[in-house]
Design an enzyme around this catalytic site. Structure first.
Site, mmCIF file in Angstrom:
data_model
loop_
_atom_site.group_PDB
_atom_site.id
_atom_site.type_symbol
_atom_site.label_atom_id
_atom_site.label_comp_id
_atom_site.label_asym_id
_atom_site.label_seq_id
_atom_site.Cartn_x
_atom_site.Cartn_y
_atom_site.Cartn_z
ATOM 1 N N ASN A 186 0.829 -1.200 0.000
ATOM 2 C CA ASN A 186 0.000 0.000 0.000
ATOM 3 C C ASN A 186 0.872 1.263 0.000
ATOM 4 O O ASN A 186 2.098 1.186 -0.003
ATOM 5 C CB ASN A 186 -0.941 -0.042 1.215
ATOM 6 C CG ASN A 186 -2.270 0.614 0.939
ATOM 7 O OD1 ASN A 186 -2.345 1.663 0.310
ATOM 8 N ND2 ASN A 186 -3.328 -0.003 1.430
ATOM 9 N N HIS A 198 23.041 2.441 13.286
ATOM 10 C CA HIS A 198 23.999 3.512 13.545
ATOM 11 C C HIS A 198 24.652 3.291 14.906
ATOM 12 O O HIS A 198 24.035 2.722 15.817
ATOM 13 C CB HIS A 198 23.288 4.870 13.507
ATOM 14 C CG HIS A 198 22.618 5.130 12.205
ATOM 15 N ND1 HIS A 198 23.308 5.487 11.069
ATOM 16 C CD2 HIS A 198 21.322 5.046 11.831
ATOM 17 C CE1 HIS A 198 22.475 5.627 10.069
ATOM 18 N NE2 HIS A 198 21.248 5.366 10.500
ATOM 19 N N GLY A 247 -1.094 -1.129 8.991
ATOM 20 C CA GLY A 247 -0.608 0.215 8.694
ATOM 21 C C GLY A 247 0.406 0.709 9.715
ATOM 22 O O GLY A 247 0.324 0.412 10.901
ATOM 23 N N ARG A 283 -1.007 -13.940 20.202
ATOM 24 C CA ARG A 283 -1.581 -15.287 20.117
ATOM 25 C C ARG A 283 -0.970 -16.029 18.935
ATOM 26 O O ARG A 283 -0.378 -15.445 18.054
ATOM 27 C CB ARG A 283 -3.095 -15.257 20.015
ATOM 28 C CG ARG A 283 -3.647 -14.711 18.728
ATOM 29 C CD ARG A 283 -5.181 -14.702 18.781
ATOM 30 N NE ARG A 283 -5.709 -14.161 17.564
ATOM 31 C CZ ARG A 283 -6.606 -14.760 16.812
ATOM 32 N NH1 ARG A 283 -7.085 -15.937 17.143
ATOM 33 N NH2 ARG A 283 -7.040 -14.201 15.716
#
Length: 178
Positions: A78, A108, A135, A176
């Site tokens: 997406n 880093h 997302g 789970r």
């Protein structure tokens, strides 16, 4: 860089040239009309190291090199994926990646003086087949996500995830088994 050892990420003209070549392609890709799928596919295949069949990557998309990315078949990515591919990033087949995700291989130094010298190292990321990243998931260097796992939205994955689990949180933890 690819060895996983510390390297000069700032003062290397060869790496800088590769980064800029990739940014040129990314700039062009992210400015294409959404219906220009033919040009989009050509650009993506010239950018990504390996891209399987029926892969969808929506813009905007960002990466550092592109050549270190491998994507399996039937994968859907997406909007607004960022891949810092200083080390190999392997994305399996039938993977769903939600909007706003980041796959970050760069490490880093913790010491500020070393960090200010521009050195870094990179560790690979592997995402197994049939994985779903919700997302705004962030996957950190050296992490593997096992086949069939689901990572909840907004999670920060700091450690490898076993197959067939639901994980979420910051840091992500197993909620789970599937």
């Amino acid at each position: 860089m690819l060895s996983g050892e510390w390297y000069d990420a700032v003062g290397n003209p060869e790496l800088t040239a590769e980064l800029m070549a990739c940014r040129d392609k990314i700039y062009e890709l992210n400015r294409l009309h959404p219906r220009d799928t033919a040009t989009r596919n050509i650009l993506l295949r010239s950018l990504i190291g390996h891209m399987g069949r029926s892969v969808v990557i929506l813009s905007p998309f960002f990466c550092d090199y592109g050549t270190q990315i491998s994507i399996g078949d039937d994968t859907y990515i997406n909007f607004n994926l960022t891949v810092l591919d200083e080390a190999p990033v392997t994305i399996g087949s039938h993977v769903f990646i939600g909007p706003g995700c980041s796959l970050l291989t760069a490490v880093h130094p913790l010491d500020a003086q070393e960090r200010n010298k521009g050195i870094e190292k990179a560790l690979p990321i592997t995402i197994g087949d049939n994985v779903w990243l919700g997302g705004n998931v962030t996957v950190l260097p050296g992490v593997s996500i096992g086949e069939g796992s689901v990572i909840g939205a907004g999670s920060v994955v700091t450690r490898s995830v076993p197959p067939h689990t639901v994980c979420a949180g910051n840091p992500a933890r197993i909620l789970r088994w599937l």
